[in-house]
Each structure stands twice: as structure tokens, then as C-alpha cells.
Scaffold this motif. Structure first.
Motif, short mmCIF file in Angstrom:
data_model
loop_
_atom_site.label_atom_id
_atom_site.label_comp_id
_atom_site.label_asym_id
_atom_site.label_seq_id
_atom_site.Cartn_x
_atom_site.Cartn_y
_atom_site.Cartn_z
N ALA A 190 0.81 -1.22 0.00
CA ALA A 190 0.00 0.00 0.00
C ALA A 190 0.84 1.27 0.00
N ASP A 191 2.16 1.16 0.21
CA ASP A 191 3.01 2.34 0.14
C ASP A 191 3.11 2.87 -1.29
N LEU A 192 2.66 2.08 -2.25
CA LEU A 192 2.75 2.49 -3.66
C LEU A 192 1.39 2.92 -4.23
N ILE A 193 0.45 3.24 -3.35
CA ILE A 193 -0.86 3.69 -3.82
C ILE A 193 -0.75 5.00 -4.59
N GLU A 194 -0.02 5.98 -4.05
CA GLU A 194 0.05 7.27 -4.74
C GLU A 194 0.72 7.19 -6.11
N PRO A 195 1.84 6.48 -6.28
CA PRO A 195 2.41 6.35 -7.63
C PRO A 195 1.49 5.68 -8.63
N THR A 196 0.51 4.93 -8.15
CA THR A 196 -0.40 4.23 -9.06
C THR A 196 -1.11 5.22 -9.98
N GLY A 197 -1.50 6.38 -9.47
CA GLY A 197 -2.17 7.37 -10.31
C GLY A 197 -1.29 7.80 -11.48
N ARG A 198 -0.04 8.06 -11.21
CA ARG A 198 0.88 8.45 -12.28
C ARG A 198 1.06 7.33 -13.29
N GLN A 199 1.11 6.11 -12.79
CA GLN A 199 1.32 4.99 -13.70
C GLN A 199 0.11 4.76 -14.59
N ILE A 200 -1.09 4.93 -14.06
CA ILE A 200 -2.28 4.83 -14.90
C ILE A 200 -2.29 5.95 -15.94
N SER A 201 -1.83 7.14 -15.53
CA SER A 201 -1.71 8.24 -16.49
C SER A 201 -0.80 7.87 -17.65
N LEU A 202 0.31 7.20 -17.34
CA LEU A 202 1.24 6.78 -18.39
C LEU A 202 0.58 5.80 -19.35
N TYR A 203 -0.17 4.86 -18.82
CA TYR A 203 -0.89 3.94 -19.71
C TYR A 203 -1.78 4.72 -20.68
N LYS A 204 -2.49 5.70 -20.16
CA LYS A 204 -3.39 6.49 -21.02
C LYS A 204 -2.62 7.27 -22.06
N MET A 205 -1.49 7.84 -21.67
CA MET A 205 -0.70 8.64 -22.60
C MET A 205 0.00 7.77 -23.64
N LEU A 206 0.15 6.49 -23.32
CA LEU A 206 0.72 5.53 -24.27
C LEU A 206 -0.37 4.81 -25.06
N SER A 207 -1.63 5.20 -24.84
CA SER A 207 -2.78 4.58 -25.51
C SER A 207 -2.84 3.08 -25.25
N LYS A 208 -2.57 2.69 -23.99
CA LYS A 208 -2.62 1.30 -23.58
C LYS A 208 -3.67 1.13 -22.48
N GLN A 209 -4.25 -0.05 -22.40
CA GLN A 209 -5.22 -0.35 -21.36
C GLN A 209 -4.50 -0.54 -20.03
N PRO A 210 -4.84 0.23 -19.00
CA PRO A 210 -4.16 0.05 -17.70
C PRO A 210 -4.41 -1.33 -17.12
N VAL A 211 -3.47 -1.81 -16.34
CA VAL A 211 -3.65 -3.06 -15.62
C VAL A 211 -4.57 -2.80 -14.43
N SER A 212 -5.01 -3.86 -13.76
CA SER A 212 -5.74 -3.69 -12.51
C SER A 212 -4.73 -3.70 -11.36
N TYR A 213 -5.14 -3.16 -10.22
CA TYR A 213 -4.23 -3.00 -9.08
C TYR A 213 -4.84 -3.56 -7.81
N LEU A 214 -3.99 -4.19 -7.02
CA LEU A 214 -4.36 -4.69 -5.70
C LEU A 214 -3.25 -4.31 -4.74
N HIS A 215 -3.58 -3.49 -3.74
CA HIS A 215 -2.57 -3.03 -2.79
C HIS A 215 -2.76 -3.76 -1.46
N LEU A 216 -1.69 -4.43 -1.05
CA LEU A 216 -1.69 -5.24 0.16
C LEU A 216 -1.40 -4.38 1.38
N PRO A 217 -1.81 -4.83 2.57
CA PRO A 217 -1.50 -4.07 3.79
C PRO A 217 0.00 -3.89 3.95
N LEU A 218 0.38 -2.75 4.45
CA LEU A 218 1.78 -2.42 4.66
C LEU A 218 2.18 -2.82 6.08
N ALA A 219 3.25 -3.61 6.18
CA ALA A 219 3.74 -4.03 7.50
C ALA A 219 4.54 -2.91 8.14
#
Length: 296
Positions: A190-219
Motif C-alpha cells: 500500500a506504500d505504492l498507492i500514490e504512484p499508481t495514479g501516475r502509472q495509470i496516467s502513463l498507460y493512457k498517454m501511451l494509448s494502452k489499457q491500464p492493468v488492474s491493481y491490488l494493494h496489500l496491507p503495509l507491515a
């Protein structure tokens, strides 16, 4: 489309409890869906790497009977892929050189405000490269947590895709690699939740279908900080993997009976694949684990 997941550690040190949780979660999710589980070593930042860490990480995965599919991919061998996309964006004007320092950005409020966007700077050898954000993502759907929000100041920012020291940025590399490897879902902490937004933006700018995401609890450690290499989290034990394995599986919501505890490591992993379900994951994104034994 068949499922392809991945585990992508950085070789800045040996695997610790938190990284074992991420490895197990991504492995169980992939194998429960009869999919492939890839391993990628994200060695983008040589100054932060520990000599021998890549080999140690792979040996640890083998000790915990987490066997990957296909060849291990190393980001250090994929610079041509990253540079080619950057060159395309520079040529089109989608990317640009920026000479702003961290101090200047901090002084302006902590977020980059587009100072160099229209200055048409050339490559001085000491400039970063930023991407013009034309497809900001303010929220996304997480497979466990539902709709998660991204702060607008972060979503709107023209972020760096190549650092001023010449190193390629994580967000760019991870998306290009996931696309090239055919990854369909990313399971990570879950520490990578915020970068996920940027990564989905990159998929869109590359005209690619974004992957799905599952964020696990952070220890978290007892001090409230996440268990990480930077925070000197202790390495898990390769010679006696069962205690850490069982603790990590309990952290992921498994209820493990005594007869399961007595099984071999490979049998415990196989049982985990058969019984894995997203509903068992804790609702919280941050948890301080309570170790049942000496798993570290």
C-alpha cells in the motif's frame, strides 16, 4: 486474457518481512487464477544497490518455494526501451528538459509548478526530463479497497521520467516493463498507492489499457514506520523459512490450522494457493504485525 502477475523487488538489500508479504500476495493471486508469476529485478538506481542482493533475493524466493515463470528480467538491461520512449516524447513535445532543483521545488510548495514547461531548454547534461501531464488520474479502483483518491497536486504534476543524474525514473520504467511483459494485474504494498495514479496516467498517454491493481496491507514496525530496507528491517531467514512464511500468511489473513503448520514449505504454499481469496485480506492498509514466533 490470461492472468500475468509479477514481483519486482529492488536489489537494495535482502528481502525482509514486508517484501515477503508482497511476494506471497502477488504469487497467491497469480496462481489462484492459474496465471503466470514473473520476477523482475528493478535495478534502476546503482548507488542504492547492495552488491549481491539480486542473487540473494532469488535464492530467498527459492527457499520459500516461490518459483517464478520464465526468465528473470533486469531493468538495468532495458535502458534502450526507456530511452526510446523518452526520445519519442521529446520529439513530439510531450516531454521537456527541466533545470529546477529539489530546493527550488520545495521552496515553491513541494510540488513542481511547470516552471520549465514552455522554456524549450536544451540538454545541458545536467537537466532532468519531465513529462507534460495531459491525462491526470485523480482516483482509481483497487481490487480490495475500492475507489482510492489521488491528491490533485500530485495527479496534475509534470513528473520526472529521467533524472538529472541520467538515471531512469521508476514510474516510467515500471509501466513500460509491465506493458512489454504483458502484465495484467499489479499486486504490491500500500506504500505504492500514490504512484499508481501516475502509472495509470502513463498507460493512457501511451494509448494502452491500464492493468488492474491490488494493494496489500503495509507491515509497520513498532515505531510506526514501514518495514523496509531503508528503515533497516531485518532480513528473513533462508535456512529456516517456515516461521516467517506462516507469519506472513497470517498477516495476509490466512487462518492456519496446526496440521497445515506441520506440512513442508511447498505443501504450505500449495495450500495457500488453493485457499486464497481477496475477502480474507485485512481492510486496513497499514498493520503492525504480531509475530507468533521467531520469524525474523
Amino acid at each position: 486474457m490470461s492472468y500475468i502477475g509479477r514481483f519486482a523487488p529492488s536489489p537494495s538489500g535482502p528481502l525482509h518481512f514486508g517484501s515477503l508479504v508482497a511476494a506471497l500476495g502477488s504469487y497467491f493471486q497469480a496462481k489462484a487464477k492459474n496465471g503466470k508469476w514473473l520476477v523482475r529485478i528493478e535495478d534502476l538506481d546503482p548507488p542504492r544497490e547492495m552488491p549481491g542482493a539480486s542473487e540473494l533475493i532469488l535464492k530467498t524466493l527459492e527457499a520459500y518455494q516461490l518459483h517464478w515463470d520464465g526468465d528473470v528480467v533486469y531493468q538495468s538491461q532495458r535502458h534502450d526501451l526507456y530511452q526510446s520512449q523518452i526520445d519519442t516524447w521529446l520529439k513530439s513535445g510531450q516531454a521537456y528538459y527541466c533545470q529546477c532543483t529539489r530546493k527550488q521545488i520545495k521552496d515553491s510548495g513541494g510540488f513542481y509548478t511547470g516552471t520549465c514547461r514552455d522554456r524549450h531548454l536544451s540538454d545541458s547534461g545536467n537537466n532532468a526530463i519531465r513529462l507534460k501531464m495531459t491525462a491526470p488520474v485523480y482516483q482509481f479502483d483497487d481490487q480490495k479497497h475500492g475507489l482510492l483518491e489521488i491528491p490533485a497536486s500530485l495527479a496534475d504534476e509534470d513528473f520526472i521520467i529521467k533524472r538529472r543524474d541520467g538515471l531512469y525514473a521508476y514510474n516510467l520504467a515500471v509501466v513500460l516493463d509491465d506493458i512489454e511483459q504483458g502484465v495484467t494485474e499489479v499486486v504490491r504494498g500500500a506504500d505504492l498507492i500514490e504512484p499508481t495514479g501516475r502509472q495509470i496516467s502513463l498507460y493512457k498517454m501511451l494509448s494502452k489499457q491500464p492493468v488492474s491493481y491490488l494493494h496489500l496491507p503495509l507491515a509497520l514496525g513498532d515505531n510506526g514506520q514501514k518495514l523496509s530496507k531503508q528503515n533497516h528491517a531485518p532480513a528473513i531467514d533462508n535456512s529456516n523459512p517456515k516461521p516467517a512464511l506462516l507469519d506472513a500468511m497470517r498477516f495476509l489473513g490466512f487462518e492456519i490450522a496446526k496440521d497445515i503448520e506441520q506440512l513442508d514449505i511447498s505443501e504450505i504454499i500449495a495450500w495457500g494457493v488453493k485457499t486464497w481469496q481477496l475477502q480474507q485480506l485485512p481492510d486496513s492498509t497499514e498493520i503492525t504485525p504480531r509475530f507468533s514466533n521467531s520469524s525474523l
